[in-house]
Design a protein around this motif. Structure first.
Motif, PDB file in Angstrom:
ATOM      1  N   ARG A 289      -2.036  -1.824  -8.848  1.00 13.79           N
ATOM      2  CA  ARG A 289      -1.686  -1.266  -8.207  1.00 13.79           C
ATOM      3  C   ARG A 289      -1.328   0.170  -9.129  1.00 13.79           C
ATOM      4  O   ARG A 289      -1.388   0.500  -8.847  1.00 13.79           O
ATOM      5  CB  ARG A 289       0.448  -1.888  -7.722  1.00 13.79           C
ATOM      6  CG  ARG A 289       1.423  -0.565  -7.869  1.00 13.79           C
ATOM      7  CD  ARG A 289       0.492  -0.016  -6.434  1.00 13.79           C
ATOM      8  NE  ARG A 289       0.840  -0.342  -5.089  1.00 13.79           N
ATOM      9  CZ  ARG A 289       0.765  -0.044  -3.906  1.00 13.79           C
ATOM     10  NH1 ARG A 289      -0.030   1.097  -4.096  1.00 13.79           N
ATOM     11  NH2 ARG A 289       0.656  -0.759  -2.841  1.00 13.79           N
ATOM     12  N   THR A 290      -1.086  -0.305 -10.892  1.00 10.65           N
ATOM     13  CA  THR A 290      -0.528   0.351 -11.608  1.00 10.65           C
ATOM     14  C   THR A 290      -2.125   1.194 -11.994  1.00 10.65           C
ATOM     15  O   THR A 290      -1.832   2.765 -11.986  1.00 10.65           O
ATOM     16  CB  THR A 290      -0.654  -0.016 -12.543  1.00 10.65           C
ATOM     17  OG1 THR A 290       0.970  -0.427 -12.611  1.00 10.65           O
ATOM     18  CG2 THR A 290      -0.536   1.226 -13.932  1.00 10.65           C
ATOM     19  N   PRO A 291      -3.367   1.232 -11.802  1.00 12.36           N
ATOM     20  CA  PRO A 291      -4.798   1.812 -12.112  1.00 12.36           C
ATOM     21  C   PRO A 291      -4.894   2.396 -11.484  1.00 12.36           C
ATOM     22  O   PRO A 291      -5.627   3.438 -11.408  1.00 12.36           O
ATOM     23  CB  PRO A 291      -5.567   0.307 -12.521  1.00 12.36           C
ATOM     24  CG  PRO A 291      -5.381  -0.917 -11.499  1.00 12.36           C
ATOM     25  CD  PRO A 291      -3.944  -0.613 -12.123  1.00 12.36           C
ATOM     26  N   LEU A 292      -4.888   2.004  -9.938  1.00 13.83           N
ATOM     27  CA  LEU A 292      -5.055   2.328  -8.147  1.00 13.83           C
ATOM     28  C   LEU A 292      -4.082   3.970  -8.178  1.00 13.83           C
ATOM     29  O   LEU A 292      -4.781   4.744  -7.927  1.00 13.83           O
ATOM     30  CB  LEU A 292      -4.427   1.604  -7.026  1.00 13.83           C
ATOM     31  CG  LEU A 292      -4.858   2.392  -5.840  1.00 13.83           C
ATOM     32  CD1 LEU A 292      -6.191   3.157  -5.604  1.00 13.83           C
ATOM     33  CD2 LEU A 292      -4.256   1.211  -5.032  1.00 13.83           C
ATOM     34  N   THR A 293      -2.781   3.899  -8.776  1.00 15.56           N
ATOM     35  CA  THR A 293      -2.763   4.447  -8.974  1.00 15.56           C
ATOM     36  C   THR A 293      -2.470   5.726  -9.656  1.00 15.56           C
ATOM     37  O   THR A 293      -2.058   7.195  -9.839  1.00 15.56           O
ATOM     38  CB  THR A 293      -0.344   4.557  -9.222  1.00 15.56           C
ATOM     39  OG1 THR A 293      -0.114   3.092  -8.978  1.00 15.56           O
ATOM     40  CG2 THR A 293       0.414   5.204  -9.089  1.00 15.56           C
ATOM     41  N   THR A 294      -2.912   5.229 -10.922  1.00 16.18           N
ATOM     42  CA  THR A 294      -4.068   6.172 -11.847  1.00 16.18           C
ATOM     43  C   THR A 294      -4.833   7.123 -11.360  1.00 16.18           C
ATOM     44  O   THR A 294      -5.169   8.595 -10.824  1.00 16.18           O
ATOM     45  CB  THR A 294      -4.378   6.201 -13.272  1.00 16.18           C
ATOM     46  OG1 THR A 294      -3.081   5.298 -13.923  1.00 16.18           O
ATOM     47  CG2 THR A 294      -4.626   6.855 -13.541  1.00 16.18           C
ATOM     48  N   VAL A 295      -5.348   6.659 -11.154  1.00 14.14           N
ATOM     49  CA  VAL A 295      -7.145   6.720  -9.541  1.00 14.14           C
ATOM     50  C   VAL A 295      -6.844   8.034  -9.094  1.00 14.14           C
ATOM     51  O   VAL A 295      -6.938   9.164  -8.827  1.00 14.14           O
ATOM     52  CB  VAL A 295      -8.358   5.642  -9.090  1.00 14.14           C
ATOM     53  CG1 VAL A 295      -9.073   5.969  -8.622  1.00 14.14           C
ATOM     54  CG2 VAL A 295      -8.393   4.703 -10.665  1.00 14.14           C
ATOM     55  N   GLN A 296      -4.775   7.651  -8.692  1.00 17.55           N
ATOM     56  CA  GLN A 296      -5.210   8.122  -7.598  1.00 17.55           C
ATOM     57  C   GLN A 296      -4.330   9.540  -7.350  1.00 17.55           C
ATOM     58  O   GLN A 296      -4.693  10.615  -6.942  1.00 17.55           O
ATOM     59  CB  GLN A 296      -4.151   7.305  -6.310  1.00 17.55           C
ATOM     60  CG  GLN A 296      -3.719   8.336  -5.084  1.00 17.55           C
ATOM     61  CD  GLN A 296      -4.647   7.793  -3.475  1.00 17.55           C
ATOM     62  OE1 GLN A 296      -5.370   6.900  -4.136  1.00 17.55           O
ATOM     63  NE2 GLN A 296      -4.217   9.014  -2.704  1.00 17.55           N
ATOM     64  N   LEU A 319     -15.156  12.309  -0.358  1.00 19.09           N
ATOM     65  CA  LEU A 319     -15.623  11.051   0.315  1.00 19.09           C
ATOM     66  C   LEU A 319     -14.606   9.723  -1.084  1.00 19.09           C
ATOM     67  O   LEU A 319     -13.698   9.146  -0.746  1.00 19.09           O
ATOM     68  CB  LEU A 319     -16.547  10.624  -0.328  1.00 19.09           C
ATOM     69  CG  LEU A 319     -17.324  11.249   0.894  1.00 19.09           C
ATOM     70  CD1 LEU A 319     -18.919  11.478   0.538  1.00 19.09           C
ATOM     71  CD2 LEU A 319     -16.881  11.127   2.713  1.00 19.09           C
ATOM     72  N   LEU A 320     -13.770  10.416  -2.227  1.00 12.65           N
ATOM     73  CA  LEU A 320     -13.658   9.843  -2.882  1.00 12.65           C
ATOM     74  C   LEU A 320     -11.870   9.971  -2.444  1.00 12.65           C
ATOM     75  O   LEU A 320     -11.791   8.446  -2.616  1.00 12.65           O
ATOM     76  CB  LEU A 320     -13.567  10.044  -4.032  1.00 12.65           C
ATOM     77  CG  LEU A 320     -12.899   9.804  -5.260  1.00 12.65           C
ATOM     78  CD1 LEU A 320     -13.550   8.293  -6.072  1.00 12.65           C
ATOM     79  CD2 LEU A 320     -12.514  10.746  -6.900  1.00 12.65           C
ATOM     80  N   LYS A 321     -11.446  10.515  -1.995  1.00 12.11           N
ATOM     81  CA  LYS A 321     -10.317  10.945  -1.847  1.00 12.11           C
ATOM     82  C   LYS A 321     -10.004  10.210  -0.322  1.00 12.11           C
ATOM     83  O   LYS A 321      -8.469   9.192  -1.040  1.00 12.11           O
ATOM     84  CB  LYS A 321      -9.520  11.645  -1.550  1.00 12.11           C
ATOM     85  CG  LYS A 321      -8.168  12.437  -1.158  1.00 12.11           C
ATOM     86  CD  LYS A 321      -7.341  12.196  -2.262  1.00 12.11           C
ATOM     87  CE  LYS A 321      -5.948  12.035  -1.215  1.00 12.11           C
ATOM     88  NZ  LYS A 321      -4.930  11.673  -0.075  1.00 12.11           N
ATOM     89  N   GLY A 322     -10.107   9.906   0.714  1.00  8.14           N
ATOM     90  CA  GLY A 322     -10.664   9.356   1.629  1.00  8.14           C
ATOM     91  C   GLY A 322     -10.405   7.831   1.386  1.00  8.14           C
ATOM     92  O   GLY A 322     -10.407   6.681   2.253  1.00  8.14           O
ATOM     93  N   GLU A 323     -11.767   7.418   0.894  1.00  6.40           N
ATOM     94  CA  GLU A 323     -11.510   5.614   0.448  1.00  6.40           C
ATOM     95  C   GLU A 323     -10.601   5.090  -0.908  1.00  6.40           C
ATOM     96  O   GLU A 323     -10.000   3.548  -0.110  1.00  6.40           O
ATOM     97  CB  GLU A 323     -12.857   5.818  -0.514  1.00  6.40           C
ATOM     98  CG  GLU A 323     -13.971   5.645   0.186  1.00  6.40           C
ATOM     99  CD  GLU A 323     -14.341   4.727   1.708  1.00  6.40           C
ATOM    100  OE1 GLU A 323     -13.705   3.495   1.472  1.00  6.40           O
ATOM    101  OE2 GLU A 323     -14.361   5.636   3.199  1.00  6.40           O
TER     102      GLU A 323
END
Length: 509
Positions: A289-296, A319-323
């Motif tokens: 959850r935490t790294p995904l939030t940063t990447v998001q 594509l990055l945003k959609g995935e």
């Protein structure tokens, strides 16, 4: 009768004992009937043979008396015949085994034939056909008949033997009949019948007792196995059957115990694997959850600045945003599943109208982009329930999205129905449909009906939707026929109702 029918359905021992008693009673009855018939036939034949032999001796003695008579006057001759009947009757001792009937002379002017008898015999005691035969021709003839006496209520079985007598002095003919009672034979037959009845009854009871004892010895271990199996079903896997001896029942008990031990081992192993899997999913979901939030956040910055990039880089940002959005949705689903598995899922109840939820779902942008026509049925009246609006909306949108992606149908129907206990919402498509096995497996996690039709789904939407429905105390079921479409029915209980009986029945049911 219902209680007896219930015992018959539930108890093998009752069926075995009852069937054994009925069959043995039938066999014993047929055997007794055959024996009784043979005994009756033997007694009757023996009595008939003795009666004919004794009657012939009596006929010869009576004819000899007539031959020796010298009187030629009818009156004197009649007196002599009366004395003959009395003397023949008293010549056999105190206990008479027969009665005599003398008719004659047979040819009289007035048509009335004089009748003399040794007892008060009824006029119709003699068989009519036998009397006519004896009167018409010479010889010895016999019949079985019923002997009735004046003043008596019952008729006794008897053997009637008749023959003609001819008086040489006058040429008159007489008919003499011997009536032999078969009371002794009837008494013997009654005694045999009672003995067969009592013996047969005792035999049936004995066979029933043996069947009960044998069936109990066989069924007691089976009953024990059933009780232990019921304990296994309730989660108690420590029970074992008692093994005694080396017979088939003992080997069955040993095999049952081995099977129980194997099941216990497998269940424990699966429980451990399930706990490990749940823990893994939960830990990974939370850790990601935490790294995904940063990447998001970084992807959103790139996505917002894509217009300043060259086309290739801009497309990569999209594509990055959609995935990442898809990955976040999968992560959210996994977190929800981990909450369901841990029993930590909670409801934020509020009063909602399912008809409004259905109308909002019919305007979903995904549905509109695919050009699918949506028809809402039964939304004229409010269908109010106490539910978590977020979870209910997720269920309905999952059903709509799945129908749009995988059904291949160009139209959908959303139908609302309600009764006093609950409210049902059904989503029906008219596409490829579901087979009988697929309607059960469609709620399995990560399962997909046809990989060739997959369009990026995770296989978690329907399992989560069913968990959401059950969390509300309701249900989510699927119906379908191949080539005719499929239907999903969501049932939510009303605040004071029960969801046991859905308000809506599928067209495929």
């Amino acid at each position: 009768m219902r209680g007896l029918a219930g015992i018959w359905r539930r108890s093998i021992q009752a069926r075995v004992v009852t069937s054994t008693i009925l069959l043995s009673a039938l066999v014993i009855s047929l055997t007794g009937w055959a024996l009784l018939r043979d005994v009756a036939s033997g007694l009757a034949e023996s009595r008939r043979t003795a009666a004919i032999s004794e009657a012939r001796s009596g006929f010869e003695a009576a004819q000899a008396r007539l031959d020796a008579a010298v009187e030629t006057e009818p009156g004197t001759q009649s007196q002599s015949l009366t004395q003959m009947v009395d003397s023949l009757t008293s010549a056999r001792g105190a206990r008479r085994t027969y009665e005599l009937v003398l008719q004659g002379p047979l040819a009289t002017a007035g048509g009335q034939v004089p009748v003399r008898s040794s007892a008060a015999i009824l006029p119709d005691a003699l068989p009519r056909d036998l009397a006519n035969t004896v009167k018409s021709k010479a010889g010895t003839y016999w019949r079985y008949s019923k002997l009735g006496l004046l003043g008596g209520k019952d008729r006794e079985a008897s053997v009637v033997v008749g023959s003609q007598l001819r008086a040489p002095g006058t040429g008159d003919t007489y008919a003499l009949f011997y009536l032999f009672s078969m009371a002794d034979q009837q008494s013997t037959l009654d005694l045999v019948r009672r003995a067969l009845l009592l013996g047969g009854l005792a035999m049936v009871l004995m066979v029933g007792g043996v069947a009960w004892l044998v069936s109990r010895q066989v069924l007691d271990p089976i009953r024990m196995a059933r009780r232990i199996a019921e304990r296994y079903a309730s989660g108690n896997l420590e029970q074992r059957m008692h093994v005694s001896g080396e017979d088939d029942i003992a080997r069955l008990s040993t095999s049952f115990n081995q099977m129980a031990a194997s099941l216990q081992s497998q269940i424990r192993r699966l429980e451990n694997l399930s706990r490990l899997q749940q823990r893994f999913v939960s830990d990974v979901s939370h850790e990601l959850r935490t790294p995904l939030t940063t990447v998001q956040m970084a992807s959103e910055v790139l996505y917002d600045s894509r217009k300043r990039f060259d086309p290739q880089t801009a497309r990569s940002a999209e594509l990055l945003k959609g995935e990442l959005d898809r990955f976040e949705s999968l992560l959210s689903d996994l977190l929800d599943l981990s909450r369901f598995d841990a029993g930590a899922a909670k409801l934020a109840l509020d009063t909602i109208d399912l008809t409004q939820v259905a109308r909002d779902a019919s305007k979903d942008p995904t549905i509109k982009r695919k050009g699918i026509k949506v028809k809402v049925i039964g939304a004229d009246e409010p269908a109010v329930v106490e539910a978590d609006i977020r979870r209910i909306d997720r269920i309905v949108r999952n059903l709509m999205t799945n129908a749009a992606k995988y059904s291949g149908s160009d139209r959908l129907e959303i139908e609302i129905a309600q009764n006093d206990d609950c409210v049902s919402l059904a989503v029906r498509d008219f596409g490829v449909g579901l087979s009988g096995d697929e309607t059960n497996r469609v709620f399995d996690r990560f399962w997909r009906a046809d990989p060739a039709r997959t369009q990026g789904g995770t296989g978690l939407g329907l399992p989560i939707s069913r968990e959401d429905a059950q969390l509300h105390g309701g249900s989510l079921v699927a119906w379908g026929e191949p080539g005719e479409g499929s239907e999903f029915i969501l049932t939510i209980p009303k605040p004071d109702g029960s969801a046991a009986t859905p308000a809506l029945t599928s067209v495929y049911a």
